[in-house]
Design a protein around this motif. Structure first.
Motif, PDB file in Angstrom:
ATOM      1  N   ILE A 153       0.840  -1.200   0.000  1.00  0.00           N
ATOM      2  CA  ILE A 153       0.000   0.000   0.000  1.00  0.00           C
ATOM      3  C   ILE A 153       0.873   1.247   0.000  1.00  0.00           C
ATOM      4  N   ASN A 154       1.962   1.206   0.748  1.00  0.00           N
ATOM      5  CA  ASN A 154       2.870   2.350   0.827  1.00  0.00           C
ATOM      6  C   ASN A 154       3.485   2.667  -0.537  1.00  0.00           C
ATOM      7  N   LEU A 155       3.783   1.623  -1.321  1.00  0.00           N
ATOM      8  CA  LEU A 155       4.430   1.820  -2.623  1.00  0.00           C
ATOM      9  C   LEU A 155       3.512   2.487  -3.642  1.00  0.00           C
ATOM     10  N   ILE A 156       2.196   2.212  -3.592  1.00  0.00           N
ATOM     11  CA  ILE A 156       1.311   2.818  -4.587  1.00  0.00           C
ATOM     12  C   ILE A 156       0.857   4.218  -4.182  1.00  0.00           C
ATOM     13  N   ASP A 157       1.275   4.676  -3.007  1.00  0.00           N
ATOM     14  CA  ASP A 157       0.892   6.013  -2.560  1.00  0.00           C
ATOM     15  C   ASP A 157       1.796   7.046  -3.238  1.00  0.00           C
ATOM     16  N   GLY A 161      -4.664  10.813  -4.171  1.00  0.00           N
ATOM     17  CA  GLY A 161      -5.851   9.988  -4.017  1.00  0.00           C
ATOM     18  C   GLY A 161      -5.704   8.550  -4.464  1.00  0.00           C
ATOM     19  N   LEU A 162      -4.514   8.150  -4.918  1.00  0.00           N
ATOM     20  CA  LEU A 162      -4.359   6.811  -5.484  1.00  0.00           C
ATOM     21  C   LEU A 162      -4.503   5.719  -4.428  1.00  0.00           C
ATOM     22  N   ALA A 163      -3.671   5.763  -3.398  1.00  0.00           N
ATOM     23  CA  ALA A 163      -3.711   4.721  -2.360  1.00  0.00           C
ATOM     24  C   ALA A 163      -5.047   4.735  -1.625  1.00  0.00           C
ATOM     25  N   THR A 164      -5.569   5.942  -1.376  1.00  0.00           N
ATOM     26  CA  THR A 164      -6.843   6.050  -0.663  1.00  0.00           C
ATOM     27  C   THR A 164      -7.971   5.397  -1.455  1.00  0.00           C
ATOM     28  N   GLY A 165      -8.076   5.738  -2.738  1.00  0.00           N
ATOM     29  CA  GLY A 165      -9.155   5.203  -3.566  1.00  0.00           C
ATOM     30  C   GLY A 165      -9.047   3.705  -3.783  1.00  0.00           C
TER      31      GLY A 165
END
Length: 364
Positions: A153-157, A161-165
């Motif tokens: 999850i940390n890597l796609i942040d 709004g990417l990780a949140t969505g």
């Protein structure tokens, strides 16, 4: 679902939305600010620490609004791990911890929930094989799962709004699956999942492009930690299907993480080496705008979620064939966008070779 639970979830969303501007101001005051550099997409200093608003809203919801729905030992056991991971994230947002120091906080949080909250995977039922009891391996397997999901999850942040969505999509699917398909006896897990979703929905308007605040390591690690714990609670009776479902639901972050590791190994770089070749970077390099990239990845996450809902409806052989089809389709997509490298497209080259052979025979 009871009406008071729905009202509590709505209140959780409002609390998160109200808290976020105050957390934004706090981030500037304590120096939790993401400054522009070669690896960042932001052009101006951006406050991080946004996950603190999600954590506070979620905690208030589970501790007070939905307290009657939660078993005491699991609630406090999870809370202890949450505090450890949030503390580590806040320190990282202000002072920037080294990778080993981040993993230390993640491991401590995982150990806490393993021994106190009973978050663990003890055995696995494999088709045509039977039950495989992990024994002493239960601890390392659980720790690896939790730490891996946190970092995925940390890597796609990396975009607004990417990780949140993506996490909202994944968690909503997990909650629905737990309620309707996996027959999880502990319905409080699904209620807790939806409480976290509500807190994230309240935060998303501030985080979506153009963002006014980032999740920061506080938010990305907290969300990843909770996703990992929720998935393990859903795996109390672990079968091939119940293991595959959370992996498919988390298809976007897991794919990005796995191929990032492969890419770095092939390039003879350390696994922790940072680069700008993640999924969102590649899509933007192909010409998509910031907003378009985020929406495309949301769409991919939704596809993974819909596919995950097919598993409980399939037979064992159907699930095996579905998994093979997903892996082939995923490899083709990854090679098409050059996630590992534009010169590393073995499956596409093989298909191209077969097509050329067939067309040459037909022309003869």
């Amino acid at each position: 679902m009871k009406f008071e639970i729905i009202v509590s979830l709505f209140a959780t969303m409002i609390i998160s939305a109200v808290l976020t501007p105050f957390v934004r101001r706090l981030a500037f005051q304590i120096g939790a600010v993401d400054k522009p550099n070669q690896r960042r997409v932001n052009k101006v200093p951006m406050p991080t620490l946004g996950g603190l608003a999600i954590f506070i809203a979620f905690t208030f919801s589970t501790m007070f609004l939905l307290r009657d729905q939660m078993p005491t030992q699991q609630l406090w056991g999870l809370f202890g791990g949450e505090c450890i991971i949030v503390a580590g994230g806040m320190i990282d947002d202000v002072f920037e911890l080294r990778p080993r120091q981040k993993v230390m906080f993640q491991t401590l949080a995982a150990l806490e929930v393993y021994f106190v909250a009973g978050v663990r995977m003890r055995y696995l039922t494999l088709p045509f094989v039977g039950v495989w009891h992990f024994g002493w391996l239960a601890l390392p397997i659980t720790l690896i799962w939790i730490v891996a999901i946190i970092n995925a999850i940390n890597l796609i942040d990396g975009l607004d709004g990417l990780a949140t969505g993506v996490s909202i999509i994944a968690l909503t699917t997990t909650g629905i699956t737990g309620l309707f398909f996996l027959n999880v006896a502990n319905t409080w897990v699904a209620i807790m999942i939806f409480a976290l979703v509500a807190a994230m929905v309240g935060f998303l308007p501030y985080n979506f492009f153009p963002a006014r605040i980032y999740l920061g390591d506080t938010g990305a690690q907290f969300i990843g930690f909770m996703i990992a714990c929720f998935s393990l609670y859903g795996l109390k009776n672990v079968t091939f299907i119940s293991v595959i479902i959370p992996v498919i639901i988390l298809g976007v972050p897991i794919t990005d993480t796995v191929y990032a590791m492969i890419r770095r190994i092939l390039n003879k770089q350390p696994i922790s080496h940072a680069d700008k070749h993640h999924l969102h970077h590649r899509l933007m390099q192909l010409g998509l705008t910031h907003r378009q990239t985020v929406l495309v990845i949301y769409g991919i996450a939704l596809i993974f979620s819909f596919i995950s809902l097919l598993y409980p409806l399939s037979t064992i052989w159907g699930s095996v064939l579905l998994t093979i089809a997903i892996l082939i389709g995923l490899e083709l997509f990854v090679e098409a966008i050059g996630l590992v490298g534009s010169d590393r497209q073995p499956l596409l080259h093989w298909i191209n070779h077969i097509v050329k052979k067939l067309t040459s025979k037909n022309s003869d």
